[in-house]
Design a protein around this motif. Structure first.
Motif, mmCIF file in Angstrom:
data_model
loop_
_atom_site.group_PDB
_atom_site.id
_atom_site.type_symbol
_atom_site.label_atom_id
_atom_site.label_comp_id
_atom_site.label_asym_id
_atom_site.label_seq_id
_atom_site.Cartn_x
_atom_site.Cartn_y
_atom_site.Cartn_z
ATOM 1 N N GLY A 78 0.707 -1.269 -0.069
ATOM 2 C CA GLY A 78 0.032 0.105 -0.231
ATOM 3 C C GLY A 78 0.946 1.252 0.164
ATOM 4 N N ASN A 79 0.563 2.199 1.035
ATOM 5 C CA ASN A 79 1.340 3.410 1.025
ATOM 6 C C ASN A 79 2.999 3.034 1.407
ATOM 7 O OD1 ASN A 79 1.792 3.130 3.893
ATOM 8 N ND2 ASN A 79 -0.472 3.599 4.163
ATOM 9 N N GLY A 80 3.216 1.965 1.668
ATOM 10 C CA GLY A 80 4.713 1.632 2.028
ATOM 11 C C GLY A 80 5.301 2.148 2.959
ATOM 12 N N LEU A 81 4.414 2.515 4.124
ATOM 13 C CA LEU A 81 4.946 2.862 5.502
ATOM 14 C C LEU A 81 5.393 2.035 6.254
ATOM 15 C CD1 LEU A 81 5.149 5.253 7.294
ATOM 16 C CD2 LEU A 81 2.841 4.954 8.220
ATOM 17 N N LEU A 82 4.738 0.954 6.508
ATOM 18 C CA LEU A 82 5.585 -0.008 7.237
ATOM 19 C C LEU A 82 6.879 -0.515 6.492
ATOM 20 C CD1 LEU A 82 5.358 -2.132 9.419
ATOM 21 C CD2 LEU A 82 4.138 -3.751 8.014
ATOM 22 N N THR A 83 7.050 -0.659 5.259
ATOM 23 C CA THR A 83 8.324 -1.023 4.598
ATOM 24 C C THR A 83 9.528 0.177 4.968
ATOM 25 O OG1 THR A 83 7.382 -2.430 2.790
ATOM 26 C CG2 THR A 83 9.354 -1.306 2.702
#
Length: 461
Positions: A267-272
């Motif tokens: 998704g928004n890539g925040l966790l990555t």
């Protein structure tokens, strides 16, 4: 200040006040938790009150930890239990809370403006619960005062604890089954301070408060899960290791998945981004690049990829696995609201010899289509039935199933964790792989699974 009928016997009062002592965070969102400094049934500190008609039977010295250390100070308290005199029964009928502060020192905002706060059980034909205080000078005590509202809330809480004990109330949701609460909370506070700036830098139209703090919570849980899962025996566990200074980022040297991580449907890539920023190796894939991607540092942008994954194409006609750039032996798979890839998570983890996976299901998906299971939001709802099916699927694929209700701001916070094989024998592992392959064969035969079409310019990410 205030009283009400007890509606439960004297014997239950001790259970109710024990909850108040050990879980102050239930009464104030500004309190993180309490820690017991000492406890005694014989040595009583000079600062606690001596009360006519009562005898002290136990004193618990506790420390209140604030949820926002940068804003609120911590506070130590004496929690003293008294029994009625005369009599030889040590069962308490009175709890007095005494804040430990220097003369004229201010109390934290979350603590009432009092020198003493007492909870009484008054035996009578209709027993009473009563809250009494010794208020600080000039503190309003009227019905519209903050102190009165606080006492009303505390009385309501105490009554609910007592009534719950009488009716054998059992919690429906259990947290901290895998990672101890204290370890999670302490690391979360540090991670929140390190990444809270992302709220003001949010590029999506979604709620930044929810998404930022939710992914900080998931990252915190993963870091501690990996630390526990991949440690060597000599490194010790949460129960035996010494407390580390989290301000020096000790997680940079913590154990981690041997093959890095893969965030399916990132998704928004925040966790990555959070995991990458904290030194963890891994990648995130999604069918569509989000606005946020281009605003992350280069180290994160290099780890985010536009890809539509079709699990049915990962096995060729001879039953051999095709290579995948991010799915490989030792990888840890993250499936946080991964939609149609959710049921595939344990299958892929088995086939590619992953070191484990974390699945946080949201919408109900089978291998071929989304499911409409009905339900009314209760424990017998569609979400509960879907979770049970996913757990059964994980067992079928050879994983020992662990479950955790994550401490994140989401109603979909139930996680399935696989990090150990259900049976360690090599033959059983191979049997699990054959069962996972059989799932893929059946889906291939039906021909109903349709991978989403990638969106945007793949070459840009």
């Amino acid at each position: 200040m205030i009283q009400c009928p007890a509606n439960f016997p004297h014997e239950v009062f001790e259970l109710a006040i024990s909850q108040l002592i050990h879980h102050p965070e239930y009464n104030s969102t500004l309190i993180l938790r309490s820690e017991i400094v000492s406890e005694s049934a014989t040595d009583f500190p000079p600062g606690i009150p001596t009360l006519d008609g009562f005898r002290a039977v136990r004193n618990i010295h506790r420390r209140l930890l604030p949820r926002r250390p940068g804003r609120d100070a911590g506070l130590e308290q004496h929690c003293t239990l008294y029994t009625a005199e005369p009599g030889d029964d040590d069962r308490p009928v009175l709890l007095v809370l005494t804040p430990i502060v220097e003369p004229a020192a201010p109390l934290p905002y979350y603590h009432p403006a009092v020198s003493y706060l007492a909870f009484r059980y008054i035996a009578a034909e209709v027993p009473l619960l009563r809250i009494e205080v010794v208020a600080l000078p000039s503190t309003p005590t009227g019905l519209d005062s903050r102190l009165y509202r606080t006492c009303l809330a505390l009385l309501d809480t105490l009554h609910r604890y007592g009534w719950g004990a009488v009716t054998n109330y059992k919690k429906r949701v259990h947290h901290d089954c895998i990672i101890p609460r204290e370890a999670y909370q302490d690391l979360y506070l540090v991670m929140r301070e390190r990444h809270k700036h992302l709220v003001n830098e949010w590029q999506e139209v979604t709620d930044p408060l929810k998404h930022v703090f939710e992914d900080i919570g998931i990252a915190t849980f993963l870091m501690l899960l990996w630390k526990e899962s991949y440690r060597s025996e000599r490194e010790g566990s949460f129960s035996s290791e010494e407390c580390q200074d989290l301000t020096v980022a000790p997680w940079k040297n913590w154990p981690r998945p041997p093959g890095g991580f893969l965030d399916l449907g990132c998704g928004n890539g925040l966790l990555t981004h959070i995991l990458t920023a904290e030194g963890y190796e891994g990648h995130g894939i999604d069918v569509r690049a989000r606005t946020s991607w281009s605003h992350y540092p280069e180290a994160t942008r290099e780890r985010l990829h536009t890809e539509s994954m079709d699990p049915t194409e990962l096995v060729d006609s001879d039953g051999l696995l095709r290579t995948h750039p991010y799915l490989h032996e030792g990888v840890f798979i993250i499936a946080n609201h991964a939609d149609e890839l959710t049921p595939w998570t344990p299958v892929l983890a088995t086939l590619f010899s992953a070191s484990g996976y974390l699945s946080i299901p949201c919408c109900a998906w089978a291998f071929d289509e989304s499911l409409n299971l009905g339900g009314d939001g209760s424990n017998a709802s569609s979400y509960s039935r879907y979770r049970i099916w996913l757990a059964t699927l994980s067992l079928h694929c050879g994983w020992q199933v662990e479950c955790e209700t994550l401490r994140i701001p989401s109603t979909r916070n139930w996680a399935i964790i696989g990090r150990n094989h259900a049976a360690g024998a090599q033959g059983e592992v191979e049997n699990a792989k054959m069962r996972a392959l059989e799932i893929i064969y059946r889906v291939q035969e039906r021909g109903l699974f349709k991978a989403r079409i990638p969106e945007g310019k793949v070459k840009d990410h």
